[in-house]
Design an enzyme around this catalytic site. Sequence first.
Site, PDB file in Angstrom:
ATOM      1  N   HIS A 128     -47.216  -6.229 -74.443  1.00 28.65           N
ATOM      2  CA  HIS A 128     -48.111  -6.665 -73.125  1.00 28.65           C
ATOM      3  C   HIS A 128     -46.947  -7.148 -72.282  1.00 28.65           C
ATOM      4  CE1 HIS A 128     -51.583  -9.023 -71.191  1.00 28.65           C
ATOM      5  NE2 HIS A 128     -50.252  -9.555 -70.900  1.00 28.65           N
ATOM      6  N   GLU A 129     -46.162  -7.942 -72.599  1.00 23.70           N
ATOM      7  CA  GLU A 129     -45.125  -8.555 -71.473  1.00 23.70           C
ATOM      8  C   GLU A 129     -44.039  -7.296 -71.065  1.00 23.70           C
ATOM      9  OE1 GLU A 129     -45.496 -11.350 -70.031  1.00 23.70           O
ATOM     10  OE2 GLU A 129     -46.964 -12.208 -71.910  1.00 23.70           O
ATOM     11  N   HIS A 132     -45.912  -5.421 -68.013  1.00 24.71           N
ATOM     12  CA  HIS A 132     -45.818  -6.009 -66.879  1.00 24.71           C
ATOM     13  C   HIS A 132     -44.773  -5.706 -66.101  1.00 24.71           C
ATOM     14  CE1 HIS A 132     -49.400  -8.649 -67.181  1.00 24.71           C
ATOM     15  NE2 HIS A 132     -49.005  -9.328 -68.178  1.00 24.71           N
ATOM     16  N   HIS A 138     -53.149  -6.998 -65.885  1.00 26.14           N
ATOM     17  CA  HIS A 138     -54.304  -7.297 -66.983  1.00 26.14           C
ATOM     18  C   HIS A 138     -55.168  -6.198 -66.654  1.00 26.14           C
ATOM     19  CE1 HIS A 138     -52.420 -11.508 -67.248  1.00 26.14           C
ATOM     20  NE2 HIS A 138     -51.863 -10.685 -68.198  1.00 26.14           N
ATOM     21  N   CYS A 139     -55.675  -5.868 -68.007  1.00 31.24           N
ATOM     22  CA  CYS A 139     -56.660  -4.692 -67.963  1.00 31.24           C
ATOM     23  C   CYS A 139     -58.093  -5.176 -68.401  1.00 31.24           C
ATOM     24  CB  CYS A 139     -56.127  -3.719 -68.930  1.00 31.24           C
ATOM     25  SG  CYS A 139     -57.346  -2.218 -69.212  1.00 31.24           S
ATOM     26  N   CYS A 163     -54.428   1.425 -73.162  1.00 27.78           N
ATOM     27  CA  CYS A 163     -55.642   2.208 -73.188  1.00 27.78           C
ATOM     28  C   CYS A 163     -55.228   3.300 -72.361  1.00 27.78           C
ATOM     29  CB  CYS A 163     -56.914   1.670 -72.352  1.00 27.78           C
ATOM     30  SG  CYS A 163     -56.676   0.995 -70.709  1.00 27.78           S
ATOM     31  N   CYS A 166     -54.292   2.466 -68.425  1.00 28.68           N
ATOM     32  CA  CYS A 166     -53.127   2.059 -68.319  1.00 28.68           C
ATOM     33  C   CYS A 166     -51.796   3.004 -68.794  1.00 28.68           C
ATOM     34  CB  CYS A 166     -52.944   0.893 -69.461  1.00 28.68           C
ATOM     35  SG  CYS A 166     -54.032  -0.679 -68.562  1.00 28.68           S
TER      36      CYS A 166
HETATM   37 ZN   LIG Z   1     -50.216 -10.682 -69.145  1.00 33.15          ZN
HETATM   38 ZN   LIG Z   2     -55.532  -1.090 -70.245  1.00 37.42          ZN
END
Ligand SMILES: [Zn+2]
Ligand SMILES: [Zn+2]
Length: 174
Positions: A128-129, A132, A138-139, A163, A166
Amino acid sequence: MERMTLVPIGAIEPEILVQLKQSLEQTYPSVVEISPQMEKPDCAYNPRRRQYLAPLILAAINESAAEGKTLGVADVDLYAPGLNFVFGQADIKRGRAVISLCRLRQEYYGLAQDKELFSLRAIKEAIHEIGHTYGLMHCPHEACVMHFSNSLADTDRKEDSLCQKCRSKLWSAP
Ligand SMILES: [Zn+2]
Ligand SMILES: [Zn+2]
């Protein structure tokens, strides 16, 4: 292939670092190197809160780490201005990010240890980080690893992968 660095901040189990390295390499077009351990920056510590200020950790990473995307892995609790705690934070411009392992362990909540769940949570936070730093926001898709985690329940609900949307953003980025 881009070079990425994993920086243990303080002592971190080598096992989890290897797992993070593999997951990041599988998700992003990068080769990940695990750097020697960095000292926990004293200046980021708030003794009253017994937590470290995430933006100051990011600044310390920025000063000491090599060029390229960098993920700091800390085993101390992190916070940010206005927030009780953060699981992680990213400095998108500089490509630096940090995650905390502290609240990912079941033991933190007085529950029985679950190593597999702990690793999976750490992997999700790391992907996640670093997402970025690749420009991913953010999804809205709940199962996507880029979905915002407000609590561990959110983290546990999402998958450890991007996903379709993304993923296509990642691969179409300049
Ligand atoms: Zn985040
Ligand atoms: Zn996504």
